[in-house]
Design a protein around this motif. Sequence first.
Motif, PDB file in Angstrom:
ATOM      1  N   ASP A  85       0.807  -1.215   0.000  1.00 32.24           N
ATOM      2  CA  ASP A  85       0.000   0.000   0.000  1.00 32.24           C
ATOM      3  C   ASP A  85       0.850   1.280   0.000  1.00 32.24           C
ATOM      4  OD1 ASP A  85       0.771  -0.824   2.574  1.00 32.24           O
ATOM      5  OD2 ASP A  85      -0.882   0.222   3.531  1.00 32.24           O
ATOM      6  N   ILE A  86       2.157   1.152   0.149  1.00 39.47           N
ATOM      7  CA  ILE A  86       3.078   2.292   0.103  1.00 39.47           C
ATOM      8  C   ILE A  86       3.867   2.301  -1.210  1.00 39.47           C
ATOM      9  CG2 ILE A  86       5.051   3.399   1.254  1.00 39.47           C
ATOM     10  CD1 ILE A  86       2.452   3.379   2.917  1.00 39.47           C
ATOM     11  N   ALA A  87       4.133   1.133  -1.769  1.00 42.31           N
ATOM     12  CA  ALA A  87       4.948   1.000  -2.982  1.00 42.31           C
ATOM     13  C   ALA A  87       4.327   1.771  -4.145  1.00 42.31           C
ATOM     14  CB  ALA A  87       5.080  -0.476  -3.350  1.00 42.31           C
ATOM     15  N   VAL A 116       8.762  -5.796  -2.300  1.00 36.12           N
ATOM     16  CA  VAL A 116       7.443  -5.439  -1.779  1.00 36.12           C
ATOM     17  C   VAL A 116       6.842  -6.622  -1.042  1.00 36.12           C
ATOM     18  CG1 VAL A 116       5.112  -4.711  -2.450  1.00 36.12           C
ATOM     19  CG2 VAL A 116       7.099  -3.809  -3.681  1.00 36.12           C
ATOM     20  N   ARG A 117       6.156  -6.316   0.058  1.00 39.53           N
ATOM     21  CA  ARG A 117       5.411  -7.362   0.758  1.00 39.53           C
ATOM     22  C   ARG A 117       3.943  -6.971   0.806  1.00 39.53           C
ATOM     23  NH1 ARG A 117       4.596  -5.443   6.032  1.00 39.53           N
ATOM     24  NH2 ARG A 117       6.121  -3.849   6.546  1.00 39.53           N
ATOM     25  N   ILE A 118       3.110  -7.963   0.725  1.00 44.14           N
ATOM     26  CA  ILE A 118       1.673  -7.770   0.869  1.00 44.14           C
ATOM     27  C   ILE A 118       1.370  -7.961   2.348  1.00 44.14           C
ATOM     28  CG2 ILE A 118      -0.619  -8.616   0.245  1.00 44.14           C
ATOM     29  CD1 ILE A 118       0.675  -9.647  -2.389  1.00 44.14           C
ATOM     30  N   PRO A 119       0.911  -6.922   3.043  1.00 45.66           N
ATOM     31  CA  PRO A 119       0.688  -7.066   4.488  1.00 45.66           C
ATOM     32  C   PRO A 119      -0.481  -8.003   4.784  1.00 45.66           C
ATOM     33  CG  PRO A 119       0.069  -4.856   3.745  1.00 45.66           C
ATOM     34  CD  PRO A 119       0.613  -5.580   2.560  1.00 45.66           C
ATOM     35  N   ILE A 120      -0.227  -8.950   5.679  1.00 47.25           N
ATOM     36  CA  ILE A 120      -1.264  -9.879   6.125  1.00 47.25           C
ATOM     37  C   ILE A 120      -1.226  -9.920   7.652  1.00 47.25           C
ATOM     38  CG2 ILE A 120      -1.231 -11.243   3.997  1.00 47.25           C
ATOM     39  CD1 ILE A 120       0.436 -13.354   5.484  1.00 47.25           C
ATOM     40  N   ARG A 121      -2.193 -10.590   8.244  1.00 46.11           N
ATOM     41  CA  ARG A 121      -2.286 -10.675   9.707  1.00 46.11           C
ATOM     42  C   ARG A 121      -1.049 -11.328  10.306  1.00 46.11           C
ATOM     43  NH1 ARG A 121      -7.213 -14.054  10.511  1.00 46.11           N
ATOM     44  NH2 ARG A 121      -6.326 -14.244  12.575  1.00 46.11           N
ATOM     45  N   ALA A 122      -0.661 -10.856  11.485  1.00 48.88           N
ATOM     46  CA  ALA A 122       0.472 -11.414  12.208  1.00 48.88           C
ATOM     47  C   ALA A 122       0.244 -12.899  12.485  1.00 48.88           C
ATOM     48  CB  ALA A 122       0.679 -10.661  13.524  1.00 48.88           C
ATOM     49  N   LEU A 124       0.625 -15.385  10.402  1.00 45.29           N
ATOM     50  CA  LEU A 124       0.374 -16.160   9.185  1.00 45.29           C
ATOM     51  C   LEU A 124       1.564 -15.985   8.243  1.00 45.29           C
ATOM     52  CD1 LEU A 124      -3.395 -15.316   8.724  1.00 45.29           C
ATOM     53  CD2 LEU A 124      -2.371 -17.327   9.776  1.00 45.29           C
ATOM     54  N   ARG A 125       1.925 -17.056   7.519  1.00 46.29           N
ATOM     55  CA  ARG A 125       3.153 -17.044   6.719  1.00 46.29           C
ATOM     56  C   ARG A 125       3.021 -16.252   5.428  1.00 46.29           C
ATOM     57  NH1 ARG A 125       2.956 -22.418   7.683  1.00 46.29           N
ATOM     58  NH2 ARG A 125       2.466 -22.780   5.510  1.00 46.29           N
ATOM     59  N   SER A 126       2.067 -16.635   4.592  1.00 39.75           N
ATOM     60  CA  SER A 126       2.011 -16.031   3.267  1.00 39.75           C
ATOM     61  C   SER A 126       0.701 -16.392   2.576  1.00 39.75           C
ATOM     62  CB  SER A 126       3.192 -16.510   2.409  1.00 39.75           C
ATOM     63  OG  SER A 126       3.097 -17.913   2.188  1.00 39.75           O
ATOM     64  N   LEU A 127       0.462 -15.733   1.469  1.00 41.87           N
ATOM     65  CA  LEU A 127      -0.677 -16.020   0.607  1.00 41.87           C
ATOM     66  C   LEU A 127      -0.268 -17.022  -0.470  1.00 41.87           C
ATOM     67  CD1 LEU A 127      -1.801 -12.330   0.106  1.00 41.87           C
ATOM     68  CD2 LEU A 127      -3.112 -14.075   1.298  1.00 41.87           C
ATOM     69  N   ASN A 128      -1.230 -17.616  -1.119  1.00 42.18           N
ATOM     70  CA  ASN A 128      -0.988 -18.454  -2.280  1.00 42.18           C
ATOM     71  C   ASN A 128      -0.335 -17.609  -3.379  1.00 42.18           C
ATOM     72  OD1 ASN A 128      -2.377 -19.025  -5.107  1.00 42.18           O
ATOM     73  ND2 ASN A 128      -2.037 -20.988  -4.094  1.00 42.18           N
ATOM     74  N   LEU A 129       0.547 -18.207  -4.151  1.00 38.52           N
ATOM     75  CA  LEU A 129       1.272 -17.516  -5.213  1.00 38.52           C
ATOM     76  C   LEU A 129       0.341 -16.813  -6.201  1.00 38.52           C
ATOM     77  CD1 LEU A 129       3.865 -16.925  -6.889  1.00 38.52           C
ATOM     78  CD2 LEU A 129       3.468 -19.119  -7.987  1.00 38.52           C
ATOM     79  N   ALA A 130      -0.651 -17.519  -6.706  1.00 38.38           N
ATOM     80  CA  ALA A 130      -1.549 -16.931  -7.704  1.00 38.38           C
ATOM     81  C   ALA A 130      -2.395 -15.813  -7.093  1.00 38.38           C
ATOM     82  CB  ALA A 130      -2.441 -18.008  -8.321  1.00 38.38           C
ATOM     83  N   VAL A 131      -2.802 -15.969  -5.841  1.00 40.40           N
ATOM     84  CA  VAL A 131      -3.553 -14.917  -5.158  1.00 40.40           C
ATOM     85  C   VAL A 131      -2.671 -13.684  -5.006  1.00 40.40           C
ATOM     86  CG1 VAL A 131      -4.642 -14.273  -2.970  1.00 40.40           C
ATOM     87  CG2 VAL A 131      -5.115 -16.507  -3.985  1.00 40.40           C
ATOM     88  N   SER A 132      -1.426 -13.879  -4.590  1.00 38.60           N
ATOM     89  CA  SER A 132      -0.487 -12.763  -4.450  1.00 38.60           C
ATOM     90  C   SER A 132      -0.281 -12.050  -5.778  1.00 38.60           C
ATOM     91  CB  SER A 132       0.870 -13.260  -3.938  1.00 38.60           C
ATOM     92  OG  SER A 132       0.752 -13.775  -2.643  1.00 38.60           O
ATOM     93  N   ILE A 135      -3.361  -9.873  -6.534  1.00 34.77           N
ATOM     94  CA  ILE A 135      -3.393  -8.668  -5.703  1.00 34.77           C
ATOM     95  C   ILE A 135      -2.357  -7.661  -6.203  1.00 34.77           C
ATOM     96  CG2 ILE A 135      -2.864  -7.780  -3.390  1.00 34.77           C
ATOM     97  CD1 ILE A 135      -4.054 -10.445  -2.312  1.00 34.77           C
ATOM     98  N   ALA A 136      -1.143  -8.138  -6.452  1.00 34.55           N
ATOM     99  CA  ALA A 136      -0.051  -7.259  -6.881  1.00 34.55           C
ATOM    100  C   ALA A 136      -0.338  -6.635  -8.241  1.00 34.55           C
ATOM    101  CB  ALA A 136       1.253  -8.054  -6.934  1.00 34.55           C
TER     102      ALA A 136
END
Length: 149
Positions: A85-87, A116-122, A124-132, A135-136
């Motif tokens: 959201d800053i990038a 760049v990182r997609i911020p998610i809840r503390a 939790l590791r990461s989102l699915n590749l295709a979902v990321s 979003i990106a």
Amino acid sequence: MRLALFEPDIAGNVGAVLRLGACFGAPVDLIEPMGFAWNDAALRRAAMDYGGQADVIRHVDFDAFAAGLTGRLVLFTTRGAERLDIARFQPGDTLLFGSESRGAPDHVHARADLAVRIPIRAGLRSLNLAVSAGIALSEALRQTQGYPE
């Protein structure tokens, strides 16, 4: 705007990203080796009828991919210093995603112009590749007014 996958492990994710690229007019770079056999049958199974609509370039390794870059390399990683959201994105950026099991190694991080990182809840590791990737790409196209008409 381009999408790039570094040594992807899961054919279904590659298929979903190819469909994403086809629908939004974003070419997709696949950086080998991949964690599965890639052939016409795999393409049809993973990307359904969108495989033929996608602009795909396969690269034998990261060096071959990097040699052809013309714009900025924007790496999406859980270690990214810049929040999504800053990038700020630019037309011609290549949005790169690491492999599902290993992410991106240090030499790929070192080559990136922006991490760049997609911020998610503390916790939790990461989102699915295709979902990321979805979003990106959506945020990058929004910022650059690059959505197809």
